[in-house]
Design a protein around this motif. Structure first.
Motif, mmCIF file in Angstrom:
data_model
loop_
_atom_site.group_PDB
_atom_site.id
_atom_site.type_symbol
_atom_site.label_atom_id
_atom_site.label_comp_id
_atom_site.label_asym_id
_atom_site.label_seq_id
_atom_site.Cartn_x
_atom_site.Cartn_y
_atom_site.Cartn_z
ATOM 1 N N GLU A 191 43.149 58.043 48.845
ATOM 2 C CA GLU A 191 42.239 57.370 49.780
ATOM 3 C C GLU A 191 40.871 58.052 49.705
ATOM 4 N N PHE A 192 39.918 57.429 50.367
ATOM 5 C CA PHE A 192 38.590 57.990 50.488
ATOM 6 C C PHE A 192 38.696 59.412 51.066
ATOM 7 N N ASN A 251 41.306 62.956 43.979
ATOM 8 C CA ASN A 251 41.807 61.978 43.005
ATOM 9 C C ASN A 251 42.229 62.693 41.723
ATOM 10 N N PHE A 280 38.763 64.412 40.674
ATOM 11 C CA PHE A 280 37.482 64.213 41.334
ATOM 12 C C PHE A 280 37.633 64.099 42.838
ATOM 13 N N GLU A 328 35.725 42.733 41.012
ATOM 14 C CA GLU A 328 36.854 41.995 41.586
ATOM 15 C C GLU A 328 37.409 42.815 42.748
ATOM 16 N N LEU A 329 38.300 42.199 43.510
ATOM 17 C CA LEU A 329 38.819 42.903 44.689
ATOM 18 C C LEU A 329 39.563 44.191 44.292
ATOM 19 N N ASP A 330 40.326 44.139 43.199
ATOM 20 C CA ASP A 330 41.141 45.290 42.802
ATOM 21 C C ASP A 330 40.643 46.008 41.554
ATOM 22 N N SER A 331 39.541 45.561 40.994
ATOM 23 C CA SER A 331 39.095 46.174 39.739
ATOM 24 C C SER A 331 37.593 45.985 39.536
ATOM 25 N N GLN A 332 37.109 46.698 38.527
ATOM 26 C CA GLN A 332 35.705 46.582 38.155
ATOM 27 C C GLN A 332 35.605 46.726 36.642
ATOM 28 N N GLU A 389 38.355 49.307 35.103
ATOM 29 C CA GLU A 389 39.130 50.259 35.899
ATOM 30 C C GLU A 389 39.637 49.611 37.173
ATOM 31 N N SER A 390 40.806 50.048 37.562
ATOM 32 C CA SER A 390 41.340 49.697 38.879
ATOM 33 C C SER A 390 41.626 51.038 39.565
ATOM 34 N N ARG A 391 42.285 51.012 40.700
ATOM 35 C CA ARG A 391 42.594 52.288 41.342
ATOM 36 C C ARG A 391 43.711 53.023 40.604
ATOM 37 N N TYR A 431 30.964 56.503 41.069
ATOM 38 C CA TYR A 431 31.697 56.823 39.870
ATOM 39 C C TYR A 431 30.765 57.249 38.730
#
Lengths: 91, 214
Positions: free
Chosen positions: B159-160, B164, B190, B86-90, B121-123, B21
């Motif tokens: 997804e990867f 995005n 992106f 975190e699992l769902d965020s940073q 941020e999360s997804r 990112y």
């Protein structure tokens, strides 16, 4: 006889197939993150393949035959990429 | 301008390098080029990340101010002070500081740079805050200060290896710009290691941001 050869061949494949590891990663929230993690693992010659599943927060690693990375090394590589480890599962 | 933009996007998409990112500090050993461009400014930054906690940037900034055009050349260090994974965020806290020059009559005059940035941020959602100061050789009244807040959301979860898309609203307050307050909605796209943002402010000023990591 042919069946015996087939069984032996399949058996040897399972013995020498690379180990697979499933890593649950913390902080992996976008495909940019996944790219960095993928690159970090692919730099290691032991790693055969890297697959990412963002929905499940998973990084699936497959190693070359008879080679593997221990949990500490996997955690260190992910830390280098800026991420944390929730869980490591070996298959 | 449009052909240049398309060229940059195509070059980026054709690149085979990898990324993470678009933060001022990325993963150890990575490089990035980031640029922010509008009628009133042009900002280019080349960054090398040494460790996952610090990086070094070389930066060029041209800013249209109420005192005329001003140009800065600033090398600066960026530090990741804290990251919460975190699992769902940073979430992250960054500090950048450097010392360079402002171009004045073919010479460079001392200028210091300081920036503080935090994001979460999360997804699905994204929010960031940045405070930046350019402290010049001139009297204190000539210093440039900027506060920036950004909020965004992703209309779908990619997804990867998928494209995005994000919608982002940016609010900027600057003490030396003709428009001291700017509100700009952006579309961010992106894919892999390339990020492009296109926006038009409430004053009709268009902006183009581009980032690539390798």
């Amino acid at each position: 006889m042919n069946i015996l050869i087939l069984i032996l061949a399949l058996g040897s494949m399972s013995v020498y197939a690379g180990e697979k590891v499933e890593v649950t990663v913390k902080g992996m929230v976008c495909s940019f993150c996944s790219q960095g993690i993928t690159k970090k693992f692919k730099e290691n010659p032991i790693v055969k393949s890297v697959n990412v599943n963002l929905d499940m927060h998973l990084v699936n690693l497959e190693f070359n035959e008879n080679q593997k990375l221990d949990d500490q090394k996997i955690e260190a590589l992910l830390k280098d990429a800026g991420y944390g480890v929730e869980k490591i599962t070996r298959k | 301008m449009i052909s240049k933009l398309i060229f940059l996007v195509v070059i980026g998409f054709l690149s085979t390098t990898s990324s993470i990112y678009a933060h001022p500090v990325a993963y150890a050993g990575s490089n990035s080029i980031m640029t922010w461009n509008s009628q009133s400014m042009s900002d280019w930054m080349l960054t090398h990340t040494f460790e996952s906690t610090y990086s070094l940037s070389a930066r060029y900034q041209r800013i249209e101010t109420i005192e005329g055009e001003r140009t800065f050349y600033i090398p600066h260090l960026n530090f990741l002070l804290k990251r919460w994974n975190e699992l769902d965020s940073q979430a992250n806290v960054y500090l950048s500081m450097g010392h360079g020059g402002e171009k004045v009559n073919h010479s460079l005059k001392d200028t210091s740079f300081l920036a503080f940035e935090t994001d979460w941020e999360s997804r699905k959602y994204y929010v960031s805050f940045r405070e930046e100061a350019l402290m010049t050789y001139k009297k204190r009244a000539s210093n440039l200060y900027m506060s920036k807040v950004r909020m965004g959301f992703a209309p779908y979860l990619a997804e990867f290896n998928e494209l995005n898309s994000w919608f982002i609203l940016e609010a900027i307050k600057q003490n030396k710009n003709k428009d001291s307050f700017m509100l700009t909605p952006f579309v961010r796209l992106f894919y892999r290691n390339v990020l492009v943002e296109l926006g038009v402010s409430q004053k009709g000023e268009s902006q183009f941001n581009f980032m690539i990591h390798f």
